[in-house]
Design a protein around this motif. Structure first.
Motif, PDB file in Angstrom:
ATOM      1  N   SER A   1       0.861  -1.178   0.000  1.00  0.00           N
ATOM      2  CA  SER A   1       0.000   0.000   0.000  1.00  0.00           C
ATOM      3  C   SER A   1       0.904   1.237   0.000  1.00  0.00           C
ATOM      4  CB  SER A   1      -0.938  -0.006   1.209  1.00  0.00           C
ATOM      5  OG  SER A   1      -0.203   0.110   2.403  1.00  0.00           O
ATOM      6  N   LYS A   2       0.332   2.403  -0.248  1.00  0.00           N
ATOM      7  CA  LYS A   2       1.149   3.610  -0.420  1.00  0.00           C
ATOM      8  C   LYS A   2       1.923   4.019   0.825  1.00  0.00           C
ATOM      9  CE  LYS A   2      -2.627   6.782   0.511  1.00  0.00           C
ATOM     10  NZ  LYS A   2      -3.413   7.882   0.044  1.00  0.00           N
ATOM     11  N   ASP A   3       1.503   3.556   2.007  1.00  0.00           N
ATOM     12  CA  ASP A   3       2.212   3.924   3.234  1.00  0.00           C
ATOM     13  C   ASP A   3       3.139   2.816   3.739  1.00  0.00           C
ATOM     14  OD1 ASP A   3       0.078   2.282   3.851  1.00  0.00           O
ATOM     15  OD2 ASP A   3      -0.355   3.262   5.758  1.00  0.00           O
ATOM     16  N   GLU A   4       3.371   1.782   2.930  1.00  0.00           N
ATOM     17  CA  GLU A   4       4.259   0.693   3.337  1.00  0.00           C
ATOM     18  C   GLU A   4       5.616   0.825   2.644  1.00  0.00           C
ATOM     19  OE1 GLU A   4       1.479  -3.061   4.388  1.00  0.00           O
ATOM     20  OE2 GLU A   4       1.703  -2.631   2.258  1.00  0.00           O
ATOM     21  N   ASN A   5       6.645   0.376   3.351  1.00  0.00           N
ATOM     22  CA  ASN A   5       8.002   0.330   2.805  1.00  0.00           C
ATOM     23  C   ASN A   5       8.412  -1.124   2.670  1.00  0.00           C
ATOM     24  OD1 ASN A   5       8.564   3.191   2.817  1.00  0.00           O
ATOM     25  ND2 ASN A   5       8.614   3.031   5.038  1.00  0.00           N
ATOM     26  N   GLY A   6       8.807  -1.507   1.466  1.00  0.00           N
ATOM     27  CA  GLY A   6       9.220  -2.887   1.230  1.00  0.00           C
ATOM     28  C   GLY A   6      10.691  -2.979   0.887  1.00  0.00           C
TER      29      GLY A   6
ATOM     30  N   ALA B   1      24.229 -10.209  -0.384  1.00  0.00           N
ATOM     31  CA  ALA B   1      24.713 -10.009  -1.745  1.00  0.00           C
ATOM     32  C   ALA B   1      24.064  -8.807  -2.414  1.00  0.00           C
ATOM     33  CB  ALA B   1      24.466 -11.267  -2.578  1.00  0.00           C
ATOM     34  N   ALA B   2      22.823  -8.477  -2.034  1.00  0.00           N
ATOM     35  CA  ALA B   2      22.120  -7.355  -2.656  1.00  0.00           C
ATOM     36  C   ALA B   2      20.918  -6.965  -1.817  1.00  0.00           C
ATOM     37  CB  ALA B   2      21.674  -7.720  -4.064  1.00  0.00           C
ATOM     38  N   SER B   3      20.486  -5.722  -2.000  1.00  0.00           N
ATOM     39  CA  SER B   3      19.317  -5.198  -1.304  1.00  0.00           C
ATOM     40  C   SER B   3      18.588  -4.260  -2.264  1.00  0.00           C
ATOM     41  CB  SER B   3      19.778  -4.450  -0.057  1.00  0.00           C
ATOM     42  OG  SER B   3      18.688  -3.967   0.655  1.00  0.00           O
ATOM     43  N   TYR B   4      17.283  -4.437  -2.396  1.00  0.00           N
ATOM     44  CA  TYR B   4      16.490  -3.652  -3.342  1.00  0.00           C
ATOM     45  C   TYR B   4      15.274  -3.071  -2.639  1.00  0.00           C
ATOM     46  CZ  TYR B   4      19.194  -6.529  -6.567  1.00  0.00           C
ATOM     47  OH  TYR B   4      20.223  -7.164  -7.219  1.00  0.00           O
ATOM     48  N   PRO B   5      15.153  -1.747  -2.561  1.00  0.00           N
ATOM     49  CA  PRO B   5      13.934  -1.147  -2.012  1.00  0.00           C
ATOM     50  C   PRO B   5      12.781  -1.385  -2.987  1.00  0.00           C
ATOM     51  CG  PRO B   5      15.462   0.564  -2.712  1.00  0.00           C
ATOM     52  CD  PRO B   5      16.142  -0.753  -2.936  1.00  0.00           C
ATOM     53  N   LEU B   6      11.598  -1.605  -2.458  1.00  0.00           N
ATOM     54  CA  LEU B   6      10.413  -1.874  -3.275  1.00  0.00           C
ATOM     55  C   LEU B   6       9.481  -0.674  -3.249  1.00  0.00           C
ATOM     56  CD1 LEU B   6       9.747  -5.511  -2.015  1.00  0.00           C
ATOM     57  CD2 LEU B   6      11.055  -4.785  -4.016  1.00  0.00           C
TER      58      LEU B   6
ATOM     59  N   THR C   1      10.664  -8.052   3.145  1.00  0.00           N
ATOM     60  CA  THR C   1      10.165  -7.454   4.379  1.00  0.00           C
ATOM     61  C   THR C   1       9.297  -6.246   4.026  1.00  0.00           C
ATOM     62  OG1 THR C   1      12.165  -6.116   4.640  1.00  0.00           O
ATOM     63  CG2 THR C   1      12.101  -8.199   5.831  1.00  0.00           C
ATOM     64  N   ILE C   2       8.271  -6.033   4.834  1.00  0.00           N
ATOM     65  CA  ILE C   2       7.408  -4.863   4.704  1.00  0.00           C
ATOM     66  C   ILE C   2       7.391  -4.172   6.053  1.00  0.00           C
ATOM     67  CG2 ILE C   2       5.075  -4.011   4.273  1.00  0.00           C
ATOM     68  CD1 ILE C   2       4.672  -6.368   2.381  1.00  0.00           C
ATOM     69  N   ASN C   3       7.789  -2.900   6.058  1.00  0.00           N
ATOM     70  CA  ASN C   3       7.910  -2.121   7.294  1.00  0.00           C
ATOM     71  C   ASN C   3       8.736  -2.863   8.346  1.00  0.00           C
ATOM     72  OD1 ASN C   3       6.373  -0.099   6.141  1.00  0.00           O
ATOM     73  ND2 ASN C   3       4.471  -0.849   7.006  1.00  0.00           N
TER      74      ASN C   3
END
Length: 75
Positions: free
Chosen positions: A12-17, A29-34, A58-60
């Motif tokens: 949702s628009k207020d979540e950070n993935g 090895a890697a990390s990608y913001p969603l 992960t989410i939030n």
């Protein structure tokens, strides 16, 4: 698997993935913001060594999903 993968997710628009990929021995090895504006992440693993990796969504900051990737590059 091969050297490419498509991950689908829903935020949702207020979540950070975050998608993190670790080697089998625990090295990150890697990390990608969603982005909540998209629902897919297409990745190429051509710069990764062949092997088994673990991924974590992960989410939030809370674990949503984890799994295994087998990367086989055709170099």
């Amino acid at each position: 698997a091969n050297d490419k993968a498509l991950f689908t997710y829903r935020l949702s628009k207020d979540e950070n993935g975050l998608l993190e990929i670790y080697s089998i021995v625990g090295y990150k090895a890697a990390s990608y913001p969603l982005s909540p504006k998209q629902n897919q992440l297409y990745l190429s693993f051509e710069n990764f060594e062949n092997g088994i990796y673990l991924y974590r969504f992960t989410i939030n900051g809370e674990l949503e999903e984890e799994g295994k990737l087998v990367i086989i590059n055709s170099k």
